[in-house]
Each structure stands twice: as C-alpha cells, then as structure tokens.
Design an enzyme around this catalytic site. Sequence first.
Site, mmCIF file in Angstrom:
data_model
loop_
_atom_site.group_PDB
_atom_site.id
_atom_site.type_symbol
_atom_site.label_atom_id
_atom_site.label_comp_id
_atom_site.label_asym_id
_atom_site.label_seq_id
_atom_site.Cartn_x
_atom_site.Cartn_y
_atom_site.Cartn_z
ATOM 1 N N CYS A 99 -3.016 33.642 10.312
ATOM 2 C CA CYS A 99 -2.813 34.273 11.618
ATOM 3 C C CYS A 99 -2.472 33.255 12.695
ATOM 4 O O CYS A 99 -3.219 33.084 13.660
ATOM 5 C CB CYS A 99 -4.058 35.049 12.006
ATOM 6 S SG CYS A 99 -4.498 36.219 10.732
ATOM 7 N N GLU A 100 -1.384 32.529 12.520
ATOM 8 C CA GLU A 100 -0.889 31.604 13.535
ATOM 9 C C GLU A 100 0.615 31.510 13.364
ATOM 10 O O GLU A 100 1.106 31.427 12.238
ATOM 11 C CB GLU A 100 -1.449 30.186 13.321
ATOM 12 C CG GLU A 100 -2.923 30.104 13.491
ATOM 13 C CD GLU A 100 -3.401 28.692 13.766
ATOM 14 O OE1 GLU A 100 -2.590 27.842 14.184
ATOM 15 O OE2 GLU A 100 -4.591 28.478 13.573
ATOM 16 N N ARG B 248 2.045 20.062 6.189
ATOM 17 C CA ARG B 248 3.054 19.183 6.787
ATOM 18 C C ARG B 248 4.085 19.905 7.668
ATOM 19 O O ARG B 248 4.398 19.399 8.742
ATOM 20 C CB ARG B 248 3.765 18.360 5.698
ATOM 21 C CG ARG B 248 2.809 17.443 4.929
ATOM 22 C CD ARG B 248 3.535 16.559 3.922
ATOM 23 N NE ARG B 248 4.382 15.605 4.589
ATOM 24 C CZ ARG B 248 5.696 15.689 4.669
ATOM 25 N NH1 ARG B 248 6.350 16.660 4.060
ATOM 26 N NH2 ARG B 248 6.385 14.806 5.341
ATOM 27 N N TYR C 125 3.833 18.350 11.275
ATOM 28 C CA TYR C 125 4.858 17.333 11.558
ATOM 29 C C TYR C 125 6.263 17.914 11.621
ATOM 30 O O TYR C 125 7.227 17.151 11.597
ATOM 31 C CB TYR C 125 4.889 16.279 10.448
ATOM 32 C CG TYR C 125 3.603 15.625 10.075
ATOM 33 C CD1 TYR C 125 2.725 15.135 11.036
ATOM 34 C CD2 TYR C 125 3.279 15.436 8.724
ATOM 35 C CE1 TYR C 125 1.564 14.500 10.665
ATOM 36 C CE2 TYR C 125 2.109 14.795 8.351
ATOM 37 C CZ TYR C 125 1.256 14.333 9.322
ATOM 38 O OH TYR C 125 0.106 13.690 8.951
ATOM 39 N N ARG D 218 3.150 7.767 -0.157
ATOM 40 C CA ARG D 218 4.178 8.797 -0.287
ATOM 41 C C ARG D 218 5.220 8.464 -1.347
ATOM 42 O O ARG D 218 5.623 9.310 -2.146
ATOM 43 C CB ARG D 218 4.861 8.948 1.076
ATOM 44 C CG ARG D 218 5.825 10.097 1.187
ATOM 45 C CD ARG D 218 6.609 10.014 2.496
ATOM 46 N NE ARG D 218 5.754 9.864 3.648
ATOM 47 C CZ ARG D 218 5.201 10.878 4.307
ATOM 48 N NH1 ARG D 218 5.440 12.110 3.925
ATOM 49 N NH2 ARG D 218 4.429 10.660 5.355
ATOM 50 N N GLU E 167 0.835 -1.216 0.000
ATOM 51 C CA GLU E 167 0.000 0.000 0.000
ATOM 52 C C GLU E 167 0.864 1.258 0.000
ATOM 53 O O GLU E 167 0.782 2.084 0.917
ATOM 54 C CB GLU E 167 -0.894 0.011 1.252
ATOM 55 C CG GLU E 167 -1.763 -1.216 1.427
ATOM 56 C CD GLU E 167 -2.370 -1.321 2.832
ATOM 57 O OE1 GLU E 167 -1.951 -0.560 3.739
ATOM 58 O OE2 GLU E 167 -3.246 -2.169 3.018
ATOM 59 N N PRO E 168 1.703 1.455 -0.995
ATOM 60 C CA PRO E 168 2.563 2.648 -0.977
ATOM 61 C C PRO E 168 1.768 3.913 -1.309
ATOM 62 O O PRO E 168 0.907 3.899 -2.185
ATOM 63 C CB PRO E 168 3.584 2.359 -2.077
ATOM 64 C CG PRO E 168 2.839 1.501 -3.048
ATOM 65 C CD PRO E 168 1.888 0.667 -2.227
ATOM 66 N N TYR F 190 0.469 14.114 0.715
ATOM 67 C CA TYR F 190 -0.070 14.747 1.923
ATOM 68 C C TYR F 190 0.040 16.272 1.833
ATOM 69 O O TYR F 190 0.280 16.948 2.828
ATOM 70 C CB TYR F 190 0.611 14.182 3.187
ATOM 71 C CG TYR F 190 0.526 12.664 3.248
ATOM 72 C CD1 TYR F 190 -0.675 12.045 3.563
ATOM 73 C CD2 TYR F 190 1.624 11.865 2.933
ATOM 74 C CE1 TYR F 190 -0.774 10.651 3.578
ATOM 75 C CE2 TYR F 190 1.536 10.474 2.951
ATOM 76 C CZ TYR F 190 0.334 9.880 3.279
ATOM 77 O OH TYR F 190 0.235 8.512 3.289
HETATM 78 C C1 LIG Z 1 -1.351 5.949 5.146
HETATM 79 C C2 LIG Z 1 -1.367 4.498 4.898
HETATM 80 C C3 LIG Z 1 -0.580 3.937 3.891
HETATM 81 C C4 LIG Z 1 0.380 4.740 3.047
HETATM 82 O O1 LIG Z 1 1.474 5.191 3.778
HETATM 83 P P1 LIG Z 1 2.710 5.897 3.006
HETATM 84 O O2 LIG Z 1 3.659 6.246 4.077
HETATM 85 O O3 LIG Z 1 2.166 7.092 2.314
HETATM 86 O O4 LIG Z 1 3.272 4.889 2.064
HETATM 87 C C5 LIG Z 1 -0.690 2.581 3.671
HETATM 88 N N1 LIG Z 1 -1.527 1.799 4.403
HETATM 89 C C6 LIG Z 1 -2.303 2.314 5.384
HETATM 90 C C7 LIG Z 1 -3.195 1.414 6.146
HETATM 91 C C8 LIG Z 1 -2.243 3.667 5.670
HETATM 92 O O5 LIG Z 1 -3.007 4.166 6.655
#
Ligand SMILES: *Cc1c(COP(=O)(O)O)cnc(C)c1O
Length: 431
Positions: free
Chosen positions: A355-356, A324, A328, A287, A284-285, A384
């Site tokens: 205004c922060e 971000r 973060y 980023r 599940e990539p 993101y």
């Molecule tokens: C956010 C998320 C991702 C993707 O994360 P990346 O750091 O963007 O690769 C994959 N799986 C799940 C369950 C997530 O919540």
Amino acid sequence: MDHFEDRPGPTGEAELWCEGVRLADIAAAVGTPVYVYSTATLERHYTVFRDALQAAMPARRLLVAYAVKANSNLAVIRTLARLGAGADTVSEGEIRRALAAGVPPERIVFSGVGKTDAELAFAIRTGVCEINVEAEAELDRLAVVAEALGARPAIAIRVNPDVGAGGHAKISTGKAESKFGVSFSEARRLYAKAAASPWLRPVGVACHIGSQITDLAPLQAAFVRMRSLVEQLRADGLTVERLDLGGGLGVPYFDAPEAPPLPALYAAMVAETLAGMDIDLAFEPGRLIVANAGVMLATAIHLHPRAEGRRFLVVDAAMNDLLRPSLYEAYHRIRPVRAGDGGPEEAHDVVGPVCETGDTFARDRMLPPVEAGDLVAFLSAGAYGASMSSEYNSRPLVPEVLVSGDRFSVIRRRPTHEEMLSRETVPDWLA
Ligand SMILES: *Cc1c(COP(=O)(O)O)cnc(C)c1O
C-alpha cells in the site's frame, strides 16, 4: 556473463532456465516470490575478478573480501569461501555469517561507520585481519576495548578520497560531505596516533568511494590519492603493509550500452596506478560478484488497464522483497519466464501489492503479452535484493534458492504466518 538462458521446456516452447533447472520448476516447488541464484555464475564472477587482478599483478599478495551485505545468504558466502574468498563485513551478524560459512578470520575485514564497543570486542576476539576505522572517536574507543582484552588488533584507516562516483546519491560514499571515512590530513594524524598506541597495530589504509561505478576515472583518481597517502605515511616513518581499495565496480543492469569496465581493464588500471609500489592489496567487491548471479521470480496476479493506454501489471512480489527500484530508482530488466513468440510489446507499469505508490518496479516498461498466472523474472537481482528484504505489510520473508547444475536447494525458506506471529508477544496487561 551469466547462466540464465532460454531453452526449450517440456512442450518445446522456449523458457528461462538457470543452469540445468527450469525456473518454472522452482516456482512450482517453492512458490513465488522467490530468489534464484546460479552457482556457476557466482563462481565465474569471483574467479574472473580475482584472476584478472592476479594476472595483472602476479607478485602481489591479494585479498578479495566479498562484501557480505550485497547478498548475505550462508550458502552464497560458502560458495565463494570455497574458492578462497574473504569477507568484508559491517556488523557482528555479518562476521558471524562469514565464520559460519567457513571464511577464516584472517580473511575477514570489519568495516562500517558505527561499530559498537560490543562489536569491536567481538571482532578482536574473532581475530579478524583488519578493522577499518572510520573516525577518531572510533579509534579511541577501539584502543580502550583492545586494552581491556589485552589485544593489539590490526587496523586500517578508512579514508574519504573526496571523489564523487556511484550510480545514485544514496550509494555514493566518496565525497567529503558523505558520512564515510576521514580526510587525508586526518588519516595521516590518526595513523601516527594509532602507531603510537600499544593497543593498536595500524597495517594499512582503506577507501570505498561508492557502488555501481561504471567508469574507471573516479576509481583511478581515488587510487592515485591513496598511493600518495601511503607514500606520505612511509615518508613519516610509518609502516604500511596493505592498501584496501574497496568495492564498487558496477554491473550491466540495462540491455543498452551502459557497459561497465571489464575486470581486466580495472585490474590493468590498478596495476598501472600502483606500479613500482611494494604493498599488499585488498578488494571488497559485492555487487560485481552476485548481481547477475540472481533473479527474482514473481507471478502475475492480474492486469488492469489505466487511462491513456497504460496498463498495470500487478505481481505477487513487492518492495519488501526487492527494494532497489523504490529506494534508488534502480532499473531491473523484467521479462516473462516463457520466451513467447515476440508478440507486440505494450507499455506496462509493473507494481506490487504493497500500500504505497513507491511499490512500483517499473513505469511504462515495454513487455510482451502477460496474463494472470504467468511467471515473470526480475533480472540482475542477486545483489542488494534478498539481503534488503523485509516483512513489511506482514508479507513472509522472501525465500532463496541456489541452483548448481541440474540440482536446486532452498537456502532460505519462507516462514509460515504462524512463525511470524510467534515472534511477537502481547503484554499481560493487554490480555
Ligand atoms: C558496500 C560496500 C562494499 C561493496 O560495494 P559493491 O558496490 O557492492 O561492490 C565494499 N566495501 C564497503 C566498505 C562497503 O560499504
């Protein structure tokens, strides 16, 4: 590798381009702030990741499900769907986006810590390939929802491997105390429970330990544990077809040597860790695919000097457009779009108009001379960025542009102020 590079502009002076388009032309046509994405970079990152995994494990069935929340623009999802990408989704809205972008239901994974009954029902009716269950209460609700629909959805149990990783506490998800997933012993019990239900079809186990991980060791530690869990479940007599290893691989935000592992090394690690196992894999990539495929353009509003030789560079982008850094403390490279002649660099605090005090993109950042009106690019902003943007301070939602070769297209337009006001109503009693 990306497709943003310096090339001569109309006057011969070097400036930043995206593929065959001058960023300055996009800013002139669409205005700033604006996000710009490169099709070639999106395609390249997806392809390099998928090909590395397939090359390391030629015999395995792989699903690369792009994590839609990283950048949920329809055109971005569509670009990846055309290459065969699936989608990892965390809400009904994201499932709808994935479908609208042409991702087939059998390549959609539904994850998330708090799925409502309505969302679970929607996912079942859609026929997604895997619902990742994160808690026993969710498993119980899902069985009730499935029974009401007379369906038997495929599910995976999301496990929390109790491994710490991730670039920042707010994006680390794999420690036991985080809100994500269940423990190993819980997973074993819940998997058996699901297998005993006539309304659930457990197909696998899933993990995702965090985001912006730049070291393979925690990922490998998690995958070793996932492997032993699968072996244990199988020893219990349960069927496990798929292992979902999540996303999380980091990208280089710095010029400096923070260098995250290359996809080929990641793939080799996965192949080695799972050697000899007969199991399908899902990834599940997010980023990794989109971060370096996007920049945010802003215009310098003005500069003003501050005590101790510091100066503020105030730009027309703000924390509502790119959250971000405030959220973060994330680092983005910042540079003038015109390459300049390498004149003396000075320390700048780069800030937005909100205004922060939190509306600060960078402190003491060394930048070449910038003047009011100059275009400035925030690099590696494809992940993101726009997907977390808002209209805070009643600033119109930031638009997005997709470049392909020498063409560009506005893929999310900036709303007008009239549109923004028209979404709200004043009740009669206030008339
Ligand atoms: C956010 C998320 C991702 C993707 O994360 P990346 O750091 O963007 O690769 C994959 N799986 C799940 C369950 C997530 O919540």
